[in-house]
Design a protein around this motif. Structure first.
Motif, PDB file in Angstrom:
ATOM      1  N   THR A  40      -9.524   4.896   1.868  1.00 44.61           N
ATOM      2  CA  THR A  40     -10.961   5.184   1.811  1.00 44.61           C
ATOM      3  C   THR A  40     -11.458   5.800   3.118  1.00 44.61           C
ATOM      4  O   THR A  40     -12.062   6.876   3.121  1.00 44.61           O
ATOM      5  N   GLY A  41     -11.204   5.106   4.231  1.00 47.32           N
ATOM      6  CA  GLY A  41     -11.728   5.562   5.514  1.00 47.32           C
ATOM      7  C   GLY A  41     -11.119   6.889   5.948  1.00 47.32           C
ATOM      8  O   GLY A  41     -11.819   7.763   6.480  1.00 47.32           O
ATOM      9  N   LEU A  42      -9.817   7.057   5.720  1.00 43.85           N
ATOM     10  CA  LEU A  42      -9.163   8.313   6.113  1.00 43.85           C
ATOM     11  C   LEU A  42      -9.723   9.483   5.297  1.00 43.85           C
ATOM     12  O   LEU A  42      -9.912  10.585   5.819  1.00 43.85           O
ATOM     13  N   SER A  43      -9.989   9.225   4.018  1.00 43.25           N
ATOM     14  CA  SER A  43     -10.508  10.307   3.166  1.00 43.25           C
ATOM     15  C   SER A  43     -11.950  10.637   3.537  1.00 43.25           C
ATOM     16  O   SER A  43     -12.357  11.807   3.507  1.00 43.25           O
ATOM     17  N   ALA A  44     -12.718   9.602   3.907  1.00 41.89           N
ATOM     18  CA  ALA A  44     -14.102   9.848   4.356  1.00 41.89           C
ATOM     19  C   ALA A  44     -14.078  10.655   5.651  1.00 41.89           C
ATOM     20  O   ALA A  44     -14.824  11.625   5.809  1.00 41.89           O
ATOM     21  N   ALA A  45     -13.186  10.280   6.560  1.00 37.35           N
ATOM     22  CA  ALA A  45     -13.115  10.980   7.858  1.00 37.35           C
ATOM     23  C   ALA A  45     -12.666  12.432   7.666  1.00 37.35           C
ATOM     24  O   ALA A  45     -13.199  13.346   8.305  1.00 37.35           O
ATOM     25  N   ARG A  46     -11.685  12.626   6.784  1.00 42.43           N
ATOM     26  CA  ARG A  46     -11.202  13.992   6.536  1.00 42.43           C
ATOM     27  C   ARG A  46     -12.341  14.856   6.000  1.00 42.43           C
ATOM     28  O   ARG A  46     -12.571  15.968   6.456  1.00 42.43           O
ATOM     29  N   LYS A  47     -13.077  14.318   5.035  1.00 42.73           N
ATOM     30  CA  LYS A  47     -14.176  15.087   4.423  1.00 42.73           C
ATOM     31  C   LYS A  47     -15.286  15.368   5.441  1.00 42.73           C
ATOM     32  O   LYS A  47     -15.765  16.495   5.548  1.00 42.73           O
ATOM     33  N   LEU A  48     -15.668  14.344   6.225  1.00 44.23           N
ATOM     34  CA  LEU A  48     -16.728  14.570   7.229  1.00 44.23           C
ATOM     35  C   LEU A  48     -16.279  15.579   8.270  1.00 44.23           C
ATOM     36  O   LEU A  48     -17.054  16.430   8.711  1.00 44.23           O
ATOM     37  N   GLY A  49     -15.014  15.507   8.656  1.00 42.85           N
ATOM     38  CA  GLY A  49     -14.467  16.451   9.637  1.00 42.85           C
ATOM     39  C   GLY A  49     -14.574  17.881   9.140  1.00 42.85           C
ATOM     40  O   GLY A  49     -14.858  18.802   9.909  1.00 42.85           O
ATOM     41  N   GLN A  50     -14.357  18.057   7.819  1.00 43.47           N
ATOM     42  CA  GLN A  50     -14.478  19.405   7.245  1.00 43.47           C
ATOM     43  C   GLN A  50     -15.938  19.829   7.144  1.00 43.47           C
ATOM     44  O   GLN A  50     -16.291  20.977   7.416  1.00 43.47           O
ATOM     45  N   LEU A  51     -16.811  18.876   6.791  1.00 48.36           N
ATOM     46  CA  LEU A  51     -18.228  19.209   6.611  1.00 48.36           C
ATOM     47  C   LEU A  51     -18.931  19.512   7.927  1.00 48.36           C
ATOM     48  O   LEU A  51     -19.835  20.332   7.985  1.00 48.36           O
ATOM     49  N   TYR A  52     -18.527  18.797   8.979  1.00 45.97           N
ATOM     50  CA  TYR A  52     -19.230  18.919  10.272  1.00 45.97           C
ATOM     51  C   TYR A  52     -18.249  19.188  11.410  1.00 45.97           C
ATOM     52  O   TYR A  52     -18.014  18.310  12.250  1.00 45.97           O
ATOM     53  N   GLY A 372      -6.462  -3.119  -8.278  1.00 46.24           N
ATOM     54  CA  GLY A 372      -5.132  -2.476  -8.239  1.00 46.24           C
ATOM     55  C   GLY A 372      -5.171  -0.985  -8.464  1.00 46.24           C
ATOM     56  O   GLY A 372      -4.207  -0.409  -8.962  1.00 46.24           O
ATOM     57  N   SER A 373      -6.262  -0.332  -8.104  1.00 44.76           N
ATOM     58  CA  SER A 373      -6.326   1.113  -8.347  1.00 44.76           C
ATOM     59  C   SER A 373      -6.847   1.875  -7.126  1.00 44.76           C
ATOM     60  O   SER A 373      -7.412   2.943  -7.253  1.00 44.76           O
ATOM     61  N   GLY A 374      -6.600   1.295  -5.946  1.00 44.38           N
ATOM     62  CA  GLY A 374      -7.199   1.862  -4.725  1.00 44.38           C
ATOM     63  C   GLY A 374      -6.544   3.129  -4.214  1.00 44.38           C
ATOM     64  O   GLY A 374      -7.141   3.825  -3.397  1.00 44.38           O
ATOM     65  N   ILE A 375      -5.325   3.455  -4.669  1.00 43.96           N
ATOM     66  CA  ILE A 375      -4.698   4.683  -4.161  1.00 43.96           C
ATOM     67  C   ILE A 375      -5.560   5.874  -4.593  1.00 43.96           C
ATOM     68  O   ILE A 375      -5.993   6.679  -3.769  1.00 43.96           O
ATOM     69  N   GLY A 376      -5.804   5.951  -5.896  1.00 41.65           N
ATOM     70  CA  GLY A 376      -6.598   7.068  -6.409  1.00 41.65           C
ATOM     71  C   GLY A 376      -8.076   6.876  -6.165  1.00 41.65           C
ATOM     72  O   GLY A 376      -8.754   7.758  -5.615  1.00 41.65           O
ATOM     73  N   VAL A 377      -8.597   5.702  -6.550  1.00 32.61           N
ATOM     74  CA  VAL A 377     -10.047   5.511  -6.472  1.00 32.61           C
ATOM     75  C   VAL A 377     -10.502   5.442  -5.007  1.00 32.61           C
ATOM     76  O   VAL A 377     -11.558   5.967  -4.651  1.00 32.61           O
ATOM     77  N   GLY A 378      -9.686   4.837  -4.132  1.00 32.92           N
ATOM     78  CA  GLY A 378     -10.040   4.784  -2.705  1.00 32.92           C
ATOM     79  C   GLY A 378     -10.116   6.180  -2.104  1.00 32.92           C
ATOM     80  O   GLY A 378     -11.034   6.492  -1.342  1.00 32.92           O
ATOM     81  N   THR A 379      -9.144   7.041  -2.469  1.00 33.99           N
ATOM     82  CA  THR A 379      -9.142   8.410  -1.944  1.00 33.99           C
ATOM     83  C   THR A 379     -10.381   9.162  -2.449  1.00 33.99           C
ATOM     84  O   THR A 379     -11.076   9.845  -1.693  1.00 33.99           O
ATOM     85  N   LEU A 380     -10.655   8.984  -3.741  1.00 38.75           N
ATOM     86  CA  LEU A 380     -11.849   9.611  -4.340  1.00 38.75           C
ATOM     87  C   LEU A 380     -13.130   9.088  -3.682  1.00 38.75           C
ATOM     88  O   LEU A 380     -13.993   9.863  -3.248  1.00 38.75           O
ATOM     89  N   PHE A 381     -13.262   7.749  -3.622  1.00 34.10           N
ATOM     90  CA  PHE A 381     -14.500   7.148  -3.099  1.00 34.10           C
ATOM     91  C   PHE A 381     -14.699   7.511  -1.623  1.00 34.10           C
ATOM     92  O   PHE A 381     -15.825   7.669  -1.169  1.00 34.10           O
TER      93      PHE A 381
END
Ligand SMILES: Cc1cc2nc3c(=O)[nH]c(=O)nc-3n(C[C@H](O)[C@H](O)[C@H](O)COP(=O)(O)OP(=O)(O)OC[C@H]3O[C@@H](n4cnc5c(N)ncnc54)[C@H](O)[C@@H]3O)c2cc1C
Length: 434
Positions: A40-52, A372-381
Motif C-alpha cells: 500500500t505505502g510503496l504504491s502510494a509513494a510511487r504514485k505521488l512521486g509521479q504526480l508531484y 488475504g487479498s492485499g497483494i492486488g488490493v493493497g497495490t490498487l488502494f
C-alpha cells in the motif's frame, strides 16, 4: 512500540540484502508523509512521486521496507475468494463489488510488472479451493453458482483428478478457478522499493510513535526524530489500530506460515512431479498450501489474536510443528523434517471483511484491511488513495467507494472475546483441514 519480526521468512531470504538503508535521526519536513512501506505505502509513494515530481515525499517504515506482511504472505493474487472473512457469499451484488475490486487489483499489479519489467515468478495458473471433506461439495456447488452468475471460469474436481494435479490424495473435492495468479511476494515488493521515484525519501527502522495535527501542519514523532508534513497517508494495515486509525473498525490478526526446502528430484518424483499449484481452504481456518515453481511447499494454517508487535521463537516453533503435521498429512511419502523456515505476519481485518479507504480528516488519509487479498488490493488502494488525497477522481475510486463500508466493532474486552470465540469455533470446524 517497535515491531520485532523474526528473520526467517524464505521469501525475504531468497533476495540479496539491500544496501543503503536510511534511518530517521533528525527533523525533516515534507509535503507528503506515507507511513508504512508495504504494497500500500510503496504504491502510494510511487504514485505521488509521479504526480508531484517537484515536491518532497517521505515514506517511513518501522522495520525494513517491504518486510512486513507484504513479503510474508502466500503469494496468491486473487480474483475470487470463498472465505474472505466469515461472511457468506449469499449476496451476489456485494460479492460482485468485491470481485470488481479484486479485478482492478490484478490489473494494477499486472501494469506495474509490465511497466517495470518485474520478474516475480508470475504464473497465471489459477487456484483450487479444496477440502478433504466430501460434504464440502455442497459449499463448492453454491460457490460454483455464484461464480457462474458472475461469469468466472471454473470447474469442480474430485479426488482422482486432484491427486494427479496436486500430488496428494488428501483432498476429496475442489473447485478450480482459472483466474488468479501465483507469484513470489518478496520479489514483487522488492521491485516496488527499487523503482521508487527520486523525490521519494525512504526512512527505515523508524517507527512512528505519535502524531498530532495543528491547523495545517501534522507533526509526527519518531524515536530518533520528527517529521512535519502537510499531508499524511496511513498505510500500516495490521498496525492501523495501534496508531489510533479507524480503531473502532479494524483489528489485527497474526498468521504464521512455513516453507520447506526444495524437494529433491526423487522426492518430487514420489509425489508425481506436479506443476506449480495453489490450494485455498474451503473451511475458513483450514490450511493454505502451495507448491512453488522451485518445488518448495508452503503452508499457512494459523490465524489468531496475538501481540502483533512480536512473536517469540518459542511461540513460532509451536506453530511450525503444526505446519509440519499439515505437510505430513498431505505428503506422507516425504521426509518429516523438510521445513526450512517459519515466520509470522500481521494482517488487518474488519467485522464485515470490507476494506478501509478514506479521508480521515483534512489532509489525512488511510487505506488497509484486505485480509488475504492485499497483494492486488493493497497495490490498487495505495495508488488510488494517493489520487484521492490529490483531489482526483478515477473510475477505480468510484468502484472502490461503491463497496460496503466497514462496520463498527464492539469495544474491548467484548471484541477480543468475540474474535477468539469465532476463531475457536472455526478452528474446530476445520480440524481435519489444518
Ligand atoms: C502469512 C500470510 C499470508 C498471506 N497470504 C496472502 C495471499 O496469498 N495473498 C494476498 O493477497 N494477501 C495475503 N496476505 C495479506 C497481505 O500480505 C497483506 O494484505 C498485505 O501485505 C498488506 O499490505 P500493506 O502494505 O497494506 O501492509 P504491510 O505489508 O503490513 O505493511 C505495513 C507496514 O507498516 C509498517 N508500520 C506499522 N506500524 C508502523 C509505525 N508505527 N511506523 C512506521 N511504520 C509502521 C510495518 O512495519 C509494515 O512494513 C497474507 C498475509 C500473511 C501474514
Amino acid at each position: 512500540m517497535n515491531i520485532l519480526n523474526d528473520n526467517s521468512c524464505s521469501w525475504i531470504n531468497d533476495l540479496s540484502p539491500r544496501l543503503k538503508i536510511n534511518n530517521l535521526n533528525d527533523t525533516d519536513d515534507c509535503e507528503w508523509l506515507i507511513v508504512g512501506a508495504g504494497f500500500t505505502g510503496l504504491s502510494a509513494a510511487r504514485k505521488l512521486g509521479q504526480l508531484y515530481p517537484n515536491q518532497k515525499i517521505i515514506l517511513v517504515d518501522a522495520q525494513l521496507a517491504g518486510e512486513g506482511a507484504s513479503s510474508r504472505n502466500s503469494g496468491y493474487l486473487v480474483d475470487t475468494t470463498l472465505n474472505d472473512g466469515f461472511t457468506s457469499n449469499k449476496e451476489l451484488d456485494n460479492y460482485k463489488k468485491k470481485a470488481d475490486i479484486y479485478k482492478l487489483g490484478i490489473n494494477t499489479v499486472k501494469k506495474f510488472i509490465n511497466d517495470y519489467q518485474v520478474d516475480c515468478d508470475w504464473n497465471e495458473c489459477g487456484k483450487y479451493f479444496a477440502s478433504s471433506k466430501k460434504e464440502d461439495k455442497k459449499i463448492l456447488r453454491n460457490f460454483s453458482n455464484t461464480l457462474t452468475k458472475l461469469g468466472f471460469e471454473h470447474n469442480l474436481l474430485s479426488n482422482s483428478d486432484l491427486s494427479k494435479i496436486l500430488g496428494t490424495k488428501f483432498y476429496n473435492v475442489a473447485l478450480y478457478t482459472k483466474g488468479g495468479i501465483l507469484l513470489h511476494p518478496g520479489k514483487l515488493v522488492r521491485a516496488m522499493i527499487d523503482v521508487l521515484p527520486n523525490n521519494v525519501c525512504l526512512y527505515e527502522n523508524s517507527s512512528l510513535i505519535n502524531w498530532n495535527k495543528t491547523q495545517d501542519l501534522i507533526t509526527c514523532e519518531f524515536k530518533n526524530g520528527k517529521i512535519n508534513t502537510k499531508n499524511i497517508i496511513f498505510a500500516t494495515n495490521g498496525f492501523l489500530k495501534s496508531l489510533g486509525i479507524k480503531s473502532s473498525y479494524n483489528f489485527p490478526i497474526t498468521l504464521t506460515a512455513s516453507m520447506t526446502r526444495p524437494l529433491t528430484d526423487d522426492e518430487f518424483k514420489s509425489i508425481g512431479q506436479p506443476k506449480e499449484w495453489g490450494v485455498l481452504p474451503v473451511r475458513p481456518m483450514g490450511a493454505t498450501i502451495r507448491m512453488t515453481k522451485d518445488k518448495r511447499i508452503l503452508i499457512r494454517n494459523t490465524a489468531e489474536v496475538h501481540n502483533p508487535f512480536k512473536m517469540s521463537k518459542f511461540d513460532l516453533e509451536k506453530r511450525s510443528i503444526n505446519q509440519k503435521i499439515g505437510i505430513q498429512k498431505r505428503f506422507p511419502q516425504l521426509p518429516k523434517d523438510i521445513i526450512q523456515s517459519s515466520w509470522s505476519g500481521v494482517v488487518s481485518r474488519t467485522r464485515n471483511s470490507s476494506q478501509i479507504f478514506e479521508k480521515i480528516d483534512t489532509n489525512i488519509f488511510a487505506a488497509g484491511c484486505y485480509n488475504g487479498s492485499g497483494i492486488g488490493v493493497g497495490t490498487l488502494f495505495g495508488e488510488q488513495i494517493a489520487l484521492k488525497a490529490s483531489n482526483k477522481n478515477t473510475k477505480e475510486i468510484e468502484t472502490i467507494e461503491a463497496r460496503n463500508k466497514p462496520t463498527w466493532l464492539p469495544p474491548q474486552p467484548i471484541l477480543n472475546i468475540g474474535i477468539k470465540t469465532r476463531l475457536f469455533y472455526e478452528r474446530l470446524r476445520a480440524k481435519s483441514e489444518i
